[in-house]
Design an enzyme around this catalytic site. Structure first.
Site, PDB file in Angstrom:
ATOM      1  N   GLY A   9      37.944  63.384  84.625  1.00 43.15           N
ATOM      2  CA  GLY A   9      36.939  62.577  83.916  1.00 43.15           C
ATOM      3  C   GLY A   9      36.851  61.175  84.485  1.00 43.15           C
ATOM      4  O   GLY A   9      36.792  60.191  83.749  1.00 43.15           O
ATOM      5  N   PHE A  14      37.059  55.569  80.548  1.00 42.30           N
ATOM      6  CA  PHE A  14      38.493  55.327  80.804  1.00 42.30           C
ATOM      7  C   PHE A  14      38.884  55.785  82.216  1.00 42.30           C
ATOM      8  O   PHE A  14      39.664  55.122  82.883  1.00 42.30           O
ATOM      9  CB  PHE A  14      39.405  56.138  79.867  1.00 42.30           C
ATOM     10  CG  PHE A  14      39.263  55.935  78.406  1.00 42.30           C
ATOM     11  CD1 PHE A  14      38.313  55.093  77.850  1.00 42.30           C
ATOM     12  CD2 PHE A  14      40.126  56.612  77.543  1.00 42.30           C
ATOM     13  CE1 PHE A  14      38.209  54.940  76.473  1.00 42.30           C
ATOM     14  CE2 PHE A  14      40.043  56.456  76.178  1.00 42.30           C
ATOM     15  CZ  PHE A  14      39.079  55.632  75.637  1.00 42.30           C
ATOM     16  N   ARG A  35      29.853  65.425  87.196  1.00 42.51           N
ATOM     17  CA  ARG A  35      28.678  64.755  87.791  1.00 42.51           C
ATOM     18  C   ARG A  35      29.027  64.215  89.177  1.00 42.51           C
ATOM     19  O   ARG A  35      29.615  63.144  89.303  1.00 42.51           O
ATOM     20  CB  ARG A  35      28.178  63.641  86.867  1.00 42.51           C
ATOM     21  CG  ARG A  35      27.527  64.159  85.572  1.00 42.51           C
ATOM     22  CD  ARG A  35      27.264  63.050  84.606  1.00 42.51           C
ATOM     23  NE  ARG A  35      28.497  62.422  84.133  1.00 42.51           N
ATOM     24  CZ  ARG A  35      28.546  61.340  83.362  1.00 42.51           C
ATOM     25  NH1 ARG A  35      27.446  60.734  82.993  1.00 42.51           N
ATOM     26  NH2 ARG A  35      29.718  60.843  82.975  1.00 42.51           N
ATOM     27  N   ASP A  60      34.173  71.757  86.367  1.00 44.60           N
ATOM     28  CA  ASP A  60      34.192  71.665  84.909  1.00 44.60           C
ATOM     29  C   ASP A  60      35.579  72.111  84.435  1.00 44.60           C
ATOM     30  O   ASP A  60      35.998  73.229  84.753  1.00 44.60           O
ATOM     31  CB  ASP A  60      33.088  72.607  84.369  1.00 44.60           C
ATOM     32  CG  ASP A  60      32.897  72.498  82.873  1.00 44.60           C
ATOM     33  OD1 ASP A  60      33.862  72.184  82.168  1.00 44.60           O
ATOM     34  OD2 ASP A  60      31.761  72.754  82.417  1.00 44.60           O
ATOM     35  N   TYR A 152      36.586  67.676  66.376  1.00 46.99           N
ATOM     36  CA  TYR A 152      37.040  66.664  67.358  1.00 46.99           C
ATOM     37  C   TYR A 152      38.466  66.226  67.000  1.00 46.99           C
ATOM     38  O   TYR A 152      39.350  66.178  67.863  1.00 46.99           O
ATOM     39  CB  TYR A 152      36.094  65.460  67.413  1.00 46.99           C
ATOM     40  CG  TYR A 152      36.593  64.421  68.400  1.00 46.99           C
ATOM     41  CD1 TYR A 152      36.627  64.693  69.768  1.00 46.99           C
ATOM     42  CD2 TYR A 152      37.088  63.186  67.969  1.00 46.99           C
ATOM     43  CE1 TYR A 152      37.123  63.763  70.678  1.00 46.99           C
ATOM     44  CE2 TYR A 152      37.586  62.251  68.868  1.00 46.99           C
ATOM     45  CZ  TYR A 152      37.600  62.551  70.223  1.00 46.99           C
ATOM     46  OH  TYR A 152      38.105  61.631  71.119  1.00 46.99           O
ATOM     47  N   GLY A 183      41.933  53.903  69.539  1.00 49.87           N
ATOM     48  CA  GLY A 183      40.871  53.914  68.527  1.00 49.87           C
ATOM     49  C   GLY A 183      39.538  53.726  69.234  1.00 49.87           C
ATOM     50  O   GLY A 183      39.373  54.174  70.374  1.00 49.87           O
ATOM     51  N   THR A 187      32.406  52.954  75.383  1.00 52.26           N
ATOM     52  CA  THR A 187      32.134  53.640  76.659  1.00 52.26           C
ATOM     53  C   THR A 187      30.894  54.507  76.396  1.00 52.26           C
ATOM     54  O   THR A 187      30.221  54.329  75.378  1.00 52.26           O
ATOM     55  CB  THR A 187      33.313  54.584  77.038  1.00 52.26           C
ATOM     56  OG1 THR A 187      33.416  55.592  76.005  1.00 52.26           O
ATOM     57  CG2 THR A 187      34.622  53.855  77.172  1.00 52.26           C
TER      58      THR A 187
HETATM   59  P1  NDP Z   1      33.083  58.937  78.738  1.00 56.23           P
HETATM   60  O1  NDP Z   1      31.997  59.792  78.183  1.00 56.23           O
HETATM   61  O2  NDP Z   1      32.734  57.629  79.333  1.00 56.23           O
HETATM   62  O3  NDP Z   1      33.930  59.751  79.808  1.00 56.23           O
HETATM   63  C1  NDP Z   1      34.265  61.106  79.655  1.00 56.23           C
HETATM   64  C2  NDP Z   1      34.675  61.655  81.007  1.00 56.23           C
HETATM   65  O4  NDP Z   1      35.079  63.014  80.842  1.00 56.23           O
HETATM   66  C3  NDP Z   1      33.527  61.637  82.001  1.00 56.23           C
HETATM   67  O5  NDP Z   1      34.022  61.228  83.262  1.00 56.23           O
HETATM   68  C4  NDP Z   1      33.071  63.083  82.041  1.00 56.23           C
HETATM   69  O6  NDP Z   1      32.583  63.378  83.353  1.00 56.23           O
HETATM   70  C5  NDP Z   1      34.396  63.818  81.791  1.00 56.23           C
HETATM   71  N1  NDP Z   1      34.174  65.159  81.255  1.00 56.23           N
HETATM   72  C6  NDP Z   1      33.640  65.495  80.049  1.00 56.23           C
HETATM   73  N2  NDP Z   1      33.560  66.826  79.929  1.00 56.23           N
HETATM   74  C7  NDP Z   1      34.056  67.345  81.085  1.00 56.23           C
HETATM   75  C8  NDP Z   1      34.234  68.660  81.563  1.00 56.23           C
HETATM   76  N3  NDP Z   1      33.897  69.740  80.840  1.00 56.23           N
HETATM   77  N4  NDP Z   1      34.774  68.830  82.802  1.00 56.23           N
HETATM   78  C9  NDP Z   1      35.121  67.764  83.545  1.00 56.23           C
HETATM   79  N5  NDP Z   1      34.994  66.493  83.149  1.00 56.23           N
HETATM   80  C10 NDP Z   1      34.451  66.293  81.928  1.00 56.23           C
HETATM   81  O7  NDP Z   1      34.101  58.729  77.523  1.00 56.23           O
HETATM   82  P2  NDP Z   1      35.548  58.016  77.450  1.00 56.23           P
HETATM   83  O8  NDP Z   1      35.935  57.416  78.736  1.00 56.23           O
HETATM   84  O9  NDP Z   1      35.520  57.162  76.257  1.00 56.23           O
HETATM   85  O10 NDP Z   1      36.457  59.287  77.115  1.00 56.23           O
HETATM   86  C11 NDP Z   1      37.570  59.663  77.881  1.00 56.23           C
HETATM   87  C12 NDP Z   1      38.588  60.336  76.990  1.00 56.23           C
HETATM   88  O11 NDP Z   1      39.030  59.395  76.001  1.00 56.23           O
HETATM   89  C13 NDP Z   1      38.096  61.546  76.205  1.00 56.23           C
HETATM   90  O12 NDP Z   1      39.117  62.519  76.200  1.00 56.23           O
HETATM   91  C14 NDP Z   1      37.882  60.999  74.791  1.00 56.23           C
HETATM   92  O13 NDP Z   1      38.006  61.994  73.821  1.00 56.23           O
HETATM   93  C15 NDP Z   1      39.001  59.982  74.721  1.00 56.23           C
HETATM   94  N6  NDP Z   1      38.883  58.908  73.743  1.00 56.23           N
HETATM   95  C16 NDP Z   1      37.784  58.094  73.707  1.00 56.23           C
HETATM   96  C17 NDP Z   1      37.711  57.058  72.797  1.00 56.23           C
HETATM   97  C18 NDP Z   1      36.530  56.165  72.684  1.00 56.23           C
HETATM   98  O14 NDP Z   1      36.346  55.553  71.615  1.00 56.23           O
HETATM   99  N7  NDP Z   1      35.730  55.984  73.715  1.00 56.23           N
HETATM  100  C19 NDP Z   1      38.846  56.783  71.904  1.00 56.23           C
HETATM  101  C20 NDP Z   1      39.941  57.702  72.025  1.00 56.23           C
HETATM  102  C21 NDP Z   1      39.959  58.700  72.927  1.00 56.23           C
HETATM  103  P3  NDP Z   1      31.324  64.313  83.668  1.00 56.23           P
HETATM  104  O15 NDP Z   1      30.361  64.194  82.535  1.00 56.23           O
HETATM  105  O16 NDP Z   1      30.818  63.761  84.967  1.00 56.23           O
HETATM  106  O17 NDP Z   1      31.923  65.661  83.805  1.00 56.23           O
HETATM  107  C1  8X3 Z   2      37.461  58.508  69.816  1.00 55.04           C
HETATM  108  C2  8X3 Z   2      37.617  57.531  68.722  1.00 55.04           C
HETATM  109  O1  8X3 Z   2      37.198  57.113  66.252  1.00 55.04           O
HETATM  110  O2  8X3 Z   2      35.456  58.250  67.456  1.00 55.04           O
HETATM  111  O3  8X3 Z   2      38.529  59.388  69.920  1.00 55.04           O
HETATM  112  O4  8X3 Z   2      37.468  59.399  66.914  1.00 55.04           O
HETATM  113  S1  8X3 Z   2      36.903  58.103  67.283  1.00 55.04           S
END
Ligand code: NDP
Ligand code: 8X3
Length: 252
Positions: A9, A14, A35, A60, A152, A183, A187
């Site tokens: 990802g 992140f 992507r 994926d 989720y 938390g 993004t």
């Molecule tokens: P983004 O949407 O910015 O990034 C998500 C990343 O995951 C992208 O690079 C996307 O790439 C990749 N991804 C999603 N689905 C797939 C798949 N099926 N196969 C391969 N890659 C995949 O979100 P965040 O950076 O915020 O999220 C990153 C992680 O942090 C996630 O696990 C999320 O649950 C977790 N998280 C986020 C929080 C928030 O508030 N933002 C808080 C806590 C946890 P692409 O689409 O190019 O495949």
């Molecule tokens: C992402 C943060 O609060 O949307 O894991 O669950 S929240």
């Protein structure tokens, strides 16, 4: 010799910030996402800016065959993986249990849980050789369930449990296993969750200062750079406006 980190990802959020942080520290990196254009742009920018080597792999994480094809036969110069960051993940929808879309549930389970398992299993032989480190990205949603967060939250509770299981089962290999549970972080996460609805996504972060992706990257860097005999097991981090996944104080 430079160390190697594999980040899933890495095309945004992140993953991209963690890539940048480790590149600034001189690490070479394997970056994965679906992507291609976005991923390759991240890789190119990092190579130019920091002079490190990158390998971009487009697949994926839900696709078990693709995960294993991409990760189990890496070119020899990319096999000495020191850190795996299981970051790829998403939320889809925020609906009460009776209204929630079951395809969304399946995608979250397949990505956040099964994708993390496949990736860990595929990379493990390399990590064992390196006495490496797995960093799983959980969430405060993996610590407390909140209303309309149902599946989720369940997937992130699973990440919490899998992290503990990996730490126990991999003790014999001296592999460190850490979970980082953030938390709210601004993004593309909410844009994805609300399927492109920018107003709904923006509302999630209105009225307070959320965490930034760079804050998570700083934490990943910290847990990766403690002394060799130290394993940081679990990090729960929020912005100052948030206590946990239920209590968030917004200014009026
Ligand atoms: P983004 O949407 O910015 O990034 C998500 C990343 O995951 C992208 O690079 C996307 O790439 C990749 N991804 C999603 N689905 C797939 C798949 N099926 N196969 C391969 N890659 C995949 O979100 P965040 O950076 O915020 O999220 C990153 C992680 O942090 C996630 O696990 C999320 O649950 C977790 N998280 C986020 C929080 C928030 O508030 N933002 C808080 C806590 C946890 P692409 O689409 O190019 O495949
Ligand atoms: C992402 C943060 O609060 O949307 O894991 O669950 S929240």
């Amino acid at each position: 010799m430079s160390k190697i980190i594999l980040i899933t990802g890495a095309s945004s959020g992140f993953g991209k910030a963690i890539a940048e942080k480790f590149a600034a520290g001189g690490w070479n990196m394997i970056l994965t996402a679906r992507r291609k254009e976005k991923l390759e742009a991240v890789a190119l920018e990092i190579e130019k800016k920091y002079g490190v080597k990158t390998l971009s792999l487009v697949f994926d994480v839900q696709d078990k065959k693709a995960v294993f094809e991409n990760l189990t036969n890496l070119p020899s110069q990319w096999q000495a993986i020191d850190i795996l960051v299981n970051n790829a993940g998403l939320a889809l929808g925020r609906d009460s249990f009776e209204n929630a879309n079951m395809e969304d549930w399946e995608t979250m389970i397949d990505t956040n849980v099964k994708g993390l398992l496949y990736t860990s299993k595929a990379v493990l032989p390399y990590l064992i050789k390196q006495q490496g480190h797995i960093i799983n990205i959980g969430s405060t949603a993996g610590k407390e369930v909140y209303k309309d967060g149902n599946v989720y939250c369940a997937t992130k509770h699973a990440v919490d449990a899998i992290t503990k299981a990996q730490r126990i089962d991999l003790l014999q290999y001296k592999i460190k296993v850490t979970a980082i549970h953030p938390g709210a972080v601004e993004t593309d996460f909410s844009l994805v969750r609300f399927k492109g609805d920018a107003n709904k996504a923006a509302a999630v972060y209105a009225g307070y200062e959320p965490l930034k992706a760079e804050d998570i990257a700083d934490t990943a860097w910290y847990v990766a750079n403690v002394a060799k005999h130290v394993c940081i097991n679990d990090v729960i981090m929020t912005c100052v406006a948030q206590a946990n996944s239920v209590y968030l104080h917004k200014d009026a």
